[in-house]
Design a protein around this motif. Structure first.
Motif, short mmCIF file in Angstrom:
data_model
loop_
_atom_site.label_atom_id
_atom_site.label_comp_id
_atom_site.label_asym_id
_atom_site.label_seq_id
_atom_site.Cartn_x
_atom_site.Cartn_y
_atom_site.Cartn_z
N SER A 6 0.84 -1.20 0.00
CA SER A 6 0.00 0.00 0.00
C SER A 6 0.87 1.24 0.00
CB SER A 6 -0.91 0.00 1.23
OG SER A 6 -0.13 -0.01 2.41
N SER A 7 0.42 2.28 -0.69
CA SER A 7 1.18 3.51 -0.75
C SER A 7 1.07 4.25 0.57
CB SER A 7 0.65 4.39 -1.88
OG SER A 7 -0.73 4.66 -1.70
N PRO A 8 2.09 5.01 0.95
CA PRO A 8 2.04 5.75 2.22
C PRO A 8 0.95 6.81 2.17
CG PRO A 8 3.92 6.45 0.91
CD PRO A 8 3.35 5.24 0.23
N PRO A 9 0.41 7.16 3.32
CA PRO A 9 -0.66 8.17 3.34
C PRO A 9 -0.14 9.55 2.92
CG PRO A 9 0.06 7.70 5.56
CD PRO A 9 0.74 6.69 4.68
N VAL A 10 -1.05 10.37 2.43
CA VAL A 10 -0.71 11.76 2.11
C VAL A 10 -0.54 12.52 3.41
CG1 VAL A 10 -1.53 13.90 1.05
CG2 VAL A 10 -2.02 11.70 -0.05
N ARG A 11 0.63 13.12 3.59
CA ARG A 11 0.91 13.89 4.80
C ARG A 11 0.37 15.31 4.60
NH1 ARG A 11 4.69 12.36 8.27
NH2 ARG A 11 5.64 14.45 8.41
N LEU A 12 -0.56 15.71 5.47
CA LEU A 12 -1.29 16.96 5.28
C LEU A 12 -1.07 17.92 6.44
CD1 LEU A 12 -3.53 18.35 3.45
CD2 LEU A 12 -5.16 17.49 5.13
N LEU A 13 -0.79 19.17 6.11
CA LEU A 13 -0.68 20.23 7.11
C LEU A 13 -1.86 21.18 6.93
CD1 LEU A 13 0.87 21.92 9.27
CD2 LEU A 13 2.10 23.00 7.37
N LEU A 14 -2.59 21.45 8.01
CA LEU A 14 -3.72 22.37 7.98
C LEU A 14 -3.26 23.78 8.32
CD1 LEU A 14 -6.35 20.29 10.03
CD2 LEU A 14 -6.02 20.32 7.55
N CYS A 15 -3.75 24.78 7.59
CA CYS A 15 -3.46 26.17 7.93
C CYS A 15 -4.74 26.98 7.86
CB CYS A 15 -2.41 26.76 6.99
SG CYS A 15 -1.98 28.47 7.43
N ASP A 16 -5.25 27.37 9.02
CA ASP A 16 -6.46 28.18 9.12
C ASP A 16 -6.37 28.93 10.44
OD1 ASP A 16 -9.35 28.89 9.74
OD2 ASP A 16 -9.60 27.92 7.80
N ASP A 17 -6.79 30.20 10.44
CA ASP A 17 -6.63 30.98 11.66
C ASP A 17 -7.74 30.76 12.68
OD1 ASP A 17 -8.53 32.24 10.13
OD2 ASP A 17 -7.85 34.28 10.54
N SER A 30 -9.98 12.55 9.69
CA SER A 30 -9.61 11.30 10.38
C SER A 30 -10.34 10.10 9.78
CB SER A 30 -9.92 11.41 11.87
OG SER A 30 -11.33 11.52 12.08
N SER A 31 -11.45 10.39 9.08
CA SER A 31 -12.21 9.30 8.45
C SER A 31 -11.78 9.03 7.02
CB SER A 31 -13.71 9.65 8.46
OG SER A 31 -13.96 10.78 7.62
N ALA A 32 -10.84 9.83 6.50
CA ALA A 32 -10.41 9.70 5.11
C ALA A 32 -9.27 8.69 4.99
CB ALA A 32 -9.97 11.05 4.56
N GLU A 33 -9.46 7.71 4.18
CA GLU A 33 -8.42 6.71 3.97
C GLU A 33 -7.26 7.31 3.19
OE1 GLU A 33 -7.90 2.28 1.91
OE2 GLU A 33 -9.88 3.24 2.08
N GLY A 34 -6.05 7.04 3.66
CA GLY A 34 -4.87 7.47 2.93
C GLY A 34 -4.47 8.92 3.15
N ILE A 35 -5.04 9.58 4.18
CA ILE A 35 -4.68 10.96 4.48
C ILE A 35 -4.35 11.05 5.97
CG2 ILE A 35 -5.46 13.36 4.57
CD1 ILE A 35 -7.34 12.75 2.26
N GLU A 36 -3.20 11.63 6.27
CA GLU A 36 -2.76 11.77 7.66
C GLU A 36 -2.47 13.25 7.95
OE1 GLU A 36 0.97 10.51 10.59
OE2 GLU A 36 0.96 9.91 8.48
#
Length: 215
Positions: A6-17, A30-36
């Motif tokens: 399986s491919s590694p999850p997409v590493r995601l950074l959130l930016c919102d004030d 947290s419910s999305a498969e393949g996204i961290e």
């Protein structure tokens, strides 16, 4: 016997004030498969520092941040490293032509509205991580319309006069400030009205604010 990797999850950074928005996005993702979700930033400066440390694949960027650095500036700086930097996916409530153009010119891979359905957001994040453009349907429609029917751009002088209009300055004072005649001011005003498709000073200022033509 072959085994699938399986491919590694997409590493995601959130930016919102807004902390509540970030918390909601983290819970949703947290419910999305393949996204961290690997981090949260409350402003542009934090996003730059955290991106350098965490090396996310995608930064989910709001445009309206605090006064220190807006989302467009943060996007430009995050993408200035080319392929070495993260992809930036804009997630905002604003879909004006000016906002979309500024974000894309700054290097954003995609532009989504906060009204999107969760599955469309998940797909857009994965697309962005793969380098594919992700646009909300209304944004794509606006871009196509603009390409088909481009609006005439205001000149530098017309921008200066528009800024004076926004301050409520009269023609005589505009002429004195810009070292031009009142007749020249009136000529520029007619051109501004034609380009913005309005008939009054108040209308010109309102449209300019809507299109984010004023600083």
């Amino acid at each position: 016997m072959s085994t699938s990797v399986s491919s590694p999850p997409v590493r995601l950074l959130l930016c919102d004030d807004h902390a509540v928005v970030r918390a909601g996005l983290r819970a949703l993702l947290s419910s999305a498969e393949g996204i961290e979700v690997v981090g949260e930033a409350g402003n542009g400066e934090e996003a730059l520092a955290m991106a350098a440390r965490l090396r996310p694949d995608v930064v989910l960027m709001d445009l309206q941040l605090d006064d220190r650095m807006d989302g467009v500036t943060a996007t430009r700086r995050l993408t200035s490293g080319g392929a070495a930097g993260p992809r930036v996916l804009v997630l905002t409530m604003f879909d004006t032509d000016a906002d979309v153009t500024r974000a894309i010119e700054a290097g954003a891979t995609g532009y989504l509205l906060k009204a999107e359905r969760p599955d469309e957001l998940f797909t857009a994040i994965r697309d962005a991580a793969s380098g594919r453009t992700a646009l909300s349907a209304p944004v794509a429609d606006r871009l196509m319309t603009r390409l088909r029917h481009p609006r005439p751009a205001l000149s530098a002088r017309e921008h200066e006069i528009l800024e004076q209009l926004a301050r409520g300055v009269g023609n005589r004072e505009i002429a004195r400030t810009l070292f031009i005649s009142e007749a020249t001011v009136k000529t520029h005003l007619r051109r501004i009205y034609d380009k913005l498709e309005v008939e009054t000073r108040a209308g010109a200022v309102a449209v300019a604010k809507e299109r984010r033509l004023l600083p």
